[in-house]
Design a protein around this motif. Structure first.
Motif, PDB file in Angstrom:
ATOM      1  N   ASP A   1       0.861  -1.186   0.000  1.00 36.67           N
ATOM      2  CA  ASP A   1       0.000   0.000   0.000  1.00 36.67           C
ATOM      3  C   ASP A   1       0.899   1.238   0.000  1.00 36.67           C
ATOM      4  OD1 ASP A   1       0.907   0.379   2.631  1.00 36.67           O
ATOM      5  OD2 ASP A   1      -0.956  -0.325   3.550  1.00 36.67           O
ATOM      6  N   ALA A   2       0.322   2.390   0.279  1.00 37.05           N
ATOM      7  CA  ALA A   2       1.098   3.650   0.219  1.00 37.05           C
ATOM      8  C   ALA A   2       2.229   3.690   1.246  1.00 37.05           C
ATOM      9  CB  ALA A   2       0.162   4.832   0.413  1.00 37.05           C
ATOM     10  N   HIS A   3       2.148   2.842   2.276  1.00 37.34           N
ATOM     11  CA  HIS A   3       3.183   2.827   3.321  1.00 37.34           C
ATOM     12  C   HIS A   3       4.321   1.851   3.017  1.00 37.34           C
ATOM     13  CE1 HIS A   3       0.622   5.300   5.836  1.00 37.34           C
ATOM     14  NE2 HIS A   3      -0.375   4.485   5.548  1.00 37.34           N
ATOM     15  N   THR A   4       4.120   0.972   2.049  1.00 35.37           N
ATOM     16  CA  THR A   4       5.109  -0.072   1.746  1.00 35.37           C
ATOM     17  C   THR A   4       6.367   0.532   1.120  1.00 35.37           C
ATOM     18  OG1 THR A   4       3.335  -1.682   1.379  1.00 35.37           O
ATOM     19  CG2 THR A   4       5.500  -2.215   0.458  1.00 35.37           C
ATOM     20  N   GLU A   5       7.506   0.047   1.588  1.00 39.50           N
ATOM     21  CA  GLU A   5       8.783   0.401   0.977  1.00 39.50           C
ATOM     22  C   GLU A   5       9.359  -0.853   0.332  1.00 39.50           C
ATOM     23  OE1 GLU A   5      10.167   4.291   3.356  1.00 39.50           O
ATOM     24  OE2 GLU A   5      11.054   2.445   4.111  1.00 39.50           O
ATOM     25  N   TYR A   6      10.303  -0.658  -0.590  1.00 36.88           N
ATOM     26  CA  TYR A   6      10.887  -1.778  -1.327  1.00 36.88           C
ATOM     27  C   TYR A   6      12.403  -1.708  -1.245  1.00 36.88           C
ATOM     28  CZ  TYR A   6       6.250  -1.935  -3.428  1.00 36.88           C
ATOM     29  OH  TYR A   6       4.895  -2.006  -3.623  1.00 36.88           O
ATOM     30  N   LEU A   7      13.006  -2.882  -1.139  1.00 37.89           N
ATOM     31  CA  LEU A   7      14.460  -2.981  -1.133  1.00 37.89           C
ATOM     32  C   LEU A   7      14.844  -4.081  -2.122  1.00 37.89           C
ATOM     33  CD1 LEU A   7      17.265  -2.341   0.081  1.00 37.89           C
ATOM     34  CD2 LEU A   7      16.770  -4.062   1.834  1.00 37.89           C
ATOM     35  N   PHE A   8      15.332  -3.660  -3.291  1.00 36.55           N
ATOM     36  CA  PHE A   8      15.701  -4.622  -4.321  1.00 36.55           C
ATOM     37  C   PHE A   8      17.214  -4.620  -4.500  1.00 36.55           C
ATOM     38  CE2 PHE A   8      11.345  -3.612  -6.410  1.00 36.55           C
ATOM     39  CZ  PHE A   8      10.698  -4.466  -5.531  1.00 36.55           C
ATOM     40  N   TYR A   9      17.789  -5.813  -4.442  1.00 34.28           N
ATOM     41  CA  TYR A   9      19.236  -6.010  -4.581  1.00 34.28           C
ATOM     42  C   TYR A   9      19.506  -6.211  -6.065  1.00 34.28           C
ATOM     43  CZ  TYR A   9      19.248  -6.948   0.495  1.00 34.28           C
ATOM     44  OH  TYR A   9      19.121  -6.849   1.863  1.00 34.28           O
TER      45      TYR A   9
END
Length: 196
Positions: A153-161
């Protein structure tokens, strides 16, 4: 080098108990890998390098309460982050049976009560929106955002390696995202921040 020396070299601060769990994870993975071929990291040292790669973002991300790792494989980065973040509820999504068996065994063996393993593809995971969704070497950024749209949702953050393609991939994502790309060795960490 032992794991503590690797951690010190990168400026990653962890409690002794956490370091011991990470060392135990490395031994366990090394042992299983002899038989089940779970990762290309063939030595304990190579596993330590992957552990450091998994942990490095802890130096710049916001600590999540919930974390979903897409395609965890042999535990990078999801299981390693779960060890370092015992207060975070971590869901590991991994469709391959032999890896699922290892992840479940490791979570029990290491006493990780904050971990659950979903033996399925990420688009089949049903859950509340996660605070952080991570992934290493699974697919391109646009597809990862699409596959996880039902559990973000709008609060989700992402960390992609990511590797060097991250710069093309981020251009390919249409909507305006707030993000940083942190470069370390051959790794590009794409950290997409929430809209708040």
């Amino acid at each position: 080098m032992n794991l503590s020396q690797y951690l010190d070299a990168e400026g990653i601060q962890l409690e002794r108990e956490t370091i011991v769990k990470l060392e135990n994870f490395a031994s366990l993975l090394h042992e299983w890998n002899q038989i089940h071929n779970l990762t290309g990291a063939r030595t304990v040292d190579a596993i330590y390098v992957n552990i450091i790669d998994s942990l490095y973002p802890l130096t710049f991300i916001k600590k999540p309460e919930t974390l979903l790792d897409v395609g965890t494989g042999a535990g990078f980065p999801g299981l390693v982050l779960a060890i370092a973040l015992p207060g975070t509820r971590v869901v590991l999504a991994e469709p391959l049976k032999k890896r699922v068996s290892f992840l479940k065994y490791a979570a029990i063996d290491l006493g990780l009560s904050n971990v659950s393993v979903e033996a399925k593809r990420v688009e089949e995971v049903a859950d509340e929106a996660f605070d952080l969704i991570s992934s290493r070497a699974v697919t391109n950024t646009r597809l990862l955002l699409e596959l996880t749209s039902k559990i973000s949702d709008a609060h989700t953050e992402y960390l992609f390696y990511k590797g060097s393609r991250v710069f093309d991939e981020i251009e390919d994502v249409q909507h305006q995202l707030r993000y940083d790309i942190v470069q370390k060795n051959q790794r590009n960490y794409l950290y997409i921040k929430n809209e708040q």
